[in-house]
Write a protein that holds these residues in place. Structure first.
Motif, PDB file in Angstrom:
ATOM      1  N   ASN A 102       0.857  -1.186   0.000  1.00 45.31           N
ATOM      2  CA  ASN A 102       0.000   0.000   0.000  1.00 45.31           C
ATOM      3  C   ASN A 102       0.898   1.243   0.000  1.00 45.31           C
ATOM      4  O   ASN A 102       1.700   1.422   0.919  1.00 45.31           O
ATOM      5  N   PRO A 103       0.789   2.127  -0.998  1.00 45.55           N
ATOM      6  CA  PRO A 103       1.660   3.308  -1.030  1.00 45.55           C
ATOM      7  C   PRO A 103       1.357   4.313   0.074  1.00 45.55           C
ATOM      8  O   PRO A 103       2.128   5.247   0.291  1.00 45.55           O
ATOM      9  N   GLY A 104       0.220   4.137   0.769  1.00 44.82           N
ATOM     10  CA  GLY A 104      -0.100   5.007   1.898  1.00 44.82           C
ATOM     11  C   GLY A 104      -0.481   6.417   1.506  1.00 44.82           C
ATOM     12  O   GLY A 104      -0.355   7.339   2.314  1.00 44.82           O
ATOM     13  N   ASP A 105      -0.926   6.606   0.258  1.00 39.57           N
ATOM     14  CA  ASP A 105      -1.285   7.954  -0.183  1.00 39.57           C
ATOM     15  C   ASP A 105      -2.494   8.460   0.599  1.00 39.57           C
ATOM     16  O   ASP A 105      -3.423   7.708   0.889  1.00 39.57           O
ATOM     17  N   ILE A 106      -2.446   9.740   0.933  1.00 42.67           N
ATOM     18  CA  ILE A 106      -3.489  10.390   1.725  1.00 42.67           C
ATOM     19  C   ILE A 106      -4.371  11.221   0.807  1.00 42.67           C
ATOM     20  O   ILE A 106      -3.889  11.945  -0.066  1.00 42.67           O
ATOM     21  N   GLU A 107      -5.668  11.101   0.986  1.00 44.28           N
ATOM     22  CA  GLU A 107      -6.620  11.941   0.257  1.00 44.28           C
ATOM     23  C   GLU A 107      -7.354  12.839   1.244  1.00 44.28           C
ATOM     24  O   GLU A 107      -7.751  12.393   2.323  1.00 44.28           O
ATOM     25  N   GLU A 108      -7.503  14.092   0.870  1.00 41.88           N
ATOM     26  CA  GLU A 108      -8.233  15.042   1.702  1.00 41.88           C
ATOM     27  C   GLU A 108      -9.700  15.074   1.311  1.00 41.88           C
ATOM     28  O   GLU A 108     -10.042  14.979   0.130  1.00 41.88           O
ATOM     29  N   VAL A 109     -10.545  15.216   2.316  1.00 44.88           N
ATOM     30  CA  VAL A 109     -11.984  15.404   2.101  1.00 44.88           C
ATOM     31  C   VAL A 109     -12.281  16.875   2.384  1.00 44.88           C
ATOM     32  O   VAL A 109     -11.963  17.382   3.467  1.00 44.88           O
ATOM     33  N   ARG A 110     -12.877  17.568   1.407  1.00 46.64           N
ATOM     34  CA  ARG A 110     -13.124  19.000   1.535  1.00 46.64           C
ATOM     35  C   ARG A 110     -14.593  19.324   1.283  1.00 46.64           C
ATOM     36  O   ARG A 110     -15.254  18.643   0.503  1.00 46.64           O
ATOM     37  N   ALA A 111     -15.031  20.383   1.935  1.00 45.31           N
ATOM     38  CA  ALA A 111     -16.321  20.987   1.601  1.00 45.31           C
ATOM     39  C   ALA A 111     -16.031  22.151   0.663  1.00 45.31           C
ATOM     40  O   ALA A 111     -15.280  23.066   1.007  1.00 45.31           O
ATOM     41  N   VAL A 112     -16.582  22.103  -0.529  1.00 47.57           N
ATOM     42  CA  VAL A 112     -16.328  23.100  -1.564  1.00 47.57           C
ATOM     43  C   VAL A 112     -17.585  23.942  -1.741  1.00 47.57           C
ATOM     44  O   VAL A 112     -18.707  23.417  -1.734  1.00 47.57           O
ATOM     45  N   TYR A 113     -17.394  25.242  -1.896  1.00 39.50           N
ATOM     46  CA  TYR A 113     -18.551  26.130  -2.005  1.00 39.50           C
ATOM     47  C   TYR A 113     -18.176  27.393  -2.769  1.00 39.50           C
ATOM     48  O   TYR A 113     -17.001  27.705  -2.964  1.00 39.50           O
ATOM     49  N   VAL A 114     -19.197  28.109  -3.223  1.00 39.26           N
ATOM     50  CA  VAL A 114     -19.011  29.386  -3.909  1.00 39.26           C
ATOM     51  C   VAL A 114     -19.130  30.489  -2.870  1.00 39.26           C
ATOM     52  O   VAL A 114     -20.045  30.487  -2.050  1.00 39.26           O
ATOM     53  N   GLY A 115     -18.197  31.433  -2.897  1.00 41.72           N
ATOM     54  CA  GLY A 115     -18.270  32.530  -1.932  1.00 41.72           C
ATOM     55  C   GLY A 115     -17.526  33.739  -2.424  1.00 41.72           C
ATOM     56  O   GLY A 115     -16.477  33.614  -3.050  1.00 41.72           O
ATOM     57  N   HIS A 116     -18.071  34.911  -2.184  1.00 37.54           N
ATOM     58  CA  HIS A 116     -17.398  36.162  -2.521  1.00 37.54           C
ATOM     59  C   HIS A 116     -16.438  36.497  -1.385  1.00 37.54           C
ATOM     60  O   HIS A 116     -16.843  36.947  -0.316  1.00 37.54           O
ATOM     61  N   GLY A 117     -15.135  36.225  -1.638  1.00 34.90           N
ATOM     62  CA  GLY A 117     -14.160  36.533  -0.603  1.00 34.90           C
ATOM     63  C   GLY A 117     -14.398  35.763   0.680  1.00 34.90           C
ATOM     64  O   GLY A 117     -14.028  36.209   1.763  1.00 34.90           O
ATOM     65  N   GLY A 118     -15.021  34.560   0.586  1.00 36.45           N
ATOM     66  CA  GLY A 118     -15.254  33.748   1.767  1.00 36.45           C
ATOM     67  C   GLY A 118     -16.523  34.102   2.527  1.00 36.45           C
ATOM     68  O   GLY A 118     -16.845  33.493   3.532  1.00 36.45           O
ATOM     69  N   ARG A 119     -17.261  35.114   2.079  1.00 45.24           N
ATOM     70  CA  ARG A 119     -18.486  35.511   2.784  1.00 45.24           C
ATOM     71  C   ARG A 119     -19.636  34.620   2.327  1.00 45.24           C
ATOM     72  O   ARG A 119     -19.832  34.408   1.142  1.00 45.24           O
TER      73      ARG A 119
END
Length: 300
Positions: free
Chosen positions: A266-283
């Motif tokens: 097993n190469p042990g590769d890590i995958e990230e789980v993210r919440a993706v969203y649309v935002g104006h400057g993070g607002r």
């Protein structure tokens, strides 16, 4: 007194959405407008400003220098409007609908069990859940939040890391009893391997060779799955070996329903789980912000 133009923020919103969507048709769908209405609005905006903002062709659009300046300013103005409205309504309870897109496995094992607690805490926020392993365009699908696993390509989307996960090759004990346990990647030629049939999936399994080199083991599958949860069910049924995320199968491993194989390779590769969203400057609207905060807290 000069006549007030009350449509400026609406024009900015349409213009920014066209740029983010990469085309008039995609922007029109996300705004629930017709392409001709969007085109006329842009033409009216350009006429009022006395400058061309977008160079359009049948295949693509590009911003003119004047369009780039106006776009950057429009994004800031819209963010300020959002901030002003949120400041006034900050004491109000979050309310409205949050449309969430997630993979079938994450939705089944992580998201759905959290729904009762979330709706109890925020009774005026409704959740609209869509579970699919296909990557959707957030604006085309009118999605507020998408849960995505793995590398994230460069885009204008915002992302919030939720957790990390590893992958493992697994099988049901009864399958291994019938077919034997593979000891090296070369042994996989004598086994049934469960693959995926969606286009963005890597066509093979990353594995280490006996001398430690990372390779992609490619194979033909007797059966393929359209999502991780189906692949998990096939593995549990004894249909073959599967390479699955630990965040989806850890309870099966703990209960002995599935067993890891080829762990030395097993190469042990890590995958990230993210919440993706649309935002104006993070607002964000408060309904989306509280969902993201609740999700991040719960999965941590």
């Amino acid at each position: 007194m000069a006549r007030l133009d009350l449509n400026r923020s609406g024009e900015m919103e349409v213009f920014v959405r066209v740029v983010a969507s990469g085309g008039l048709s995609a922007a029109a769908r996300s705004l629930r407008m017709t392409p001709s209405a969007v085109s006329k609005l842009l033409a009216r905006l350009e006429a009022r400003l006395g400058a061309r903002l977008i160079n359009r062709s049948t295949r693509s659009l590009t911003l003119t220098p004047e369009g780039q300046v106006f776009h950057d300013q429009a994004v800031r103005v819209l963010a300020d409007i959002d901030e002003a409205e949120r400041a006034v309504a900050s004491s109000a309870r979050p309310r409205g609908r949050v449309r969430v897109n997630a993979s079938v496995g994450f939705g089944a094992h992580w998201l759905i069990p959290l729904v009762p607690a979330f709706t109890a805490r925020y009774p005026e926020v409704a959740l609209d859940l869509v579970l699919t392993d296909q990557v959707v365009d957030l604006m085309d699908a009118r999605t507020d939040v998408a849960i995505r696993v793995g590398p994230m390509p460069a885009s204008s989307l915002m992302a919030r890391k939720l957790l990390e996960t590893r992958m493992a090759v697994v099988a049901a004990p009864d399958y291994l009893a019938r077919r034997g346990t593979p000891e090296t990647p070369d042994d996989l030629a004598a086994h049934d391997l469960i693959g995926f049939n969606f286009t963005r999936h890597l066509a093979g399994w990353p594995l280490l060779t006996t001398d430690g080199q990372k390779i992609i083991h490619r194979f033909d599958s007797p059966v393929t799955a359209g999502d991780g949860e189906t692949a998990r069910a096939l593995a549990l049924a004894g249909a073959g070996l599967a390479r699955l995320s630990l965040i989806h199968i850890q309870p099966d491993l703990d209960a002995g329903r599935l067993v890891k194989v080829l762990e030395p390779f097993n190469p042990g590769d890590i995958e990230e789980v993210r919440a993706v969203y649309v935002g104006h400057g993070g607002r964000l609207p408060s309904r989306v912000r509280v969902f993201l905060d609740f999700l991040a807290e719960a999965v941590r």
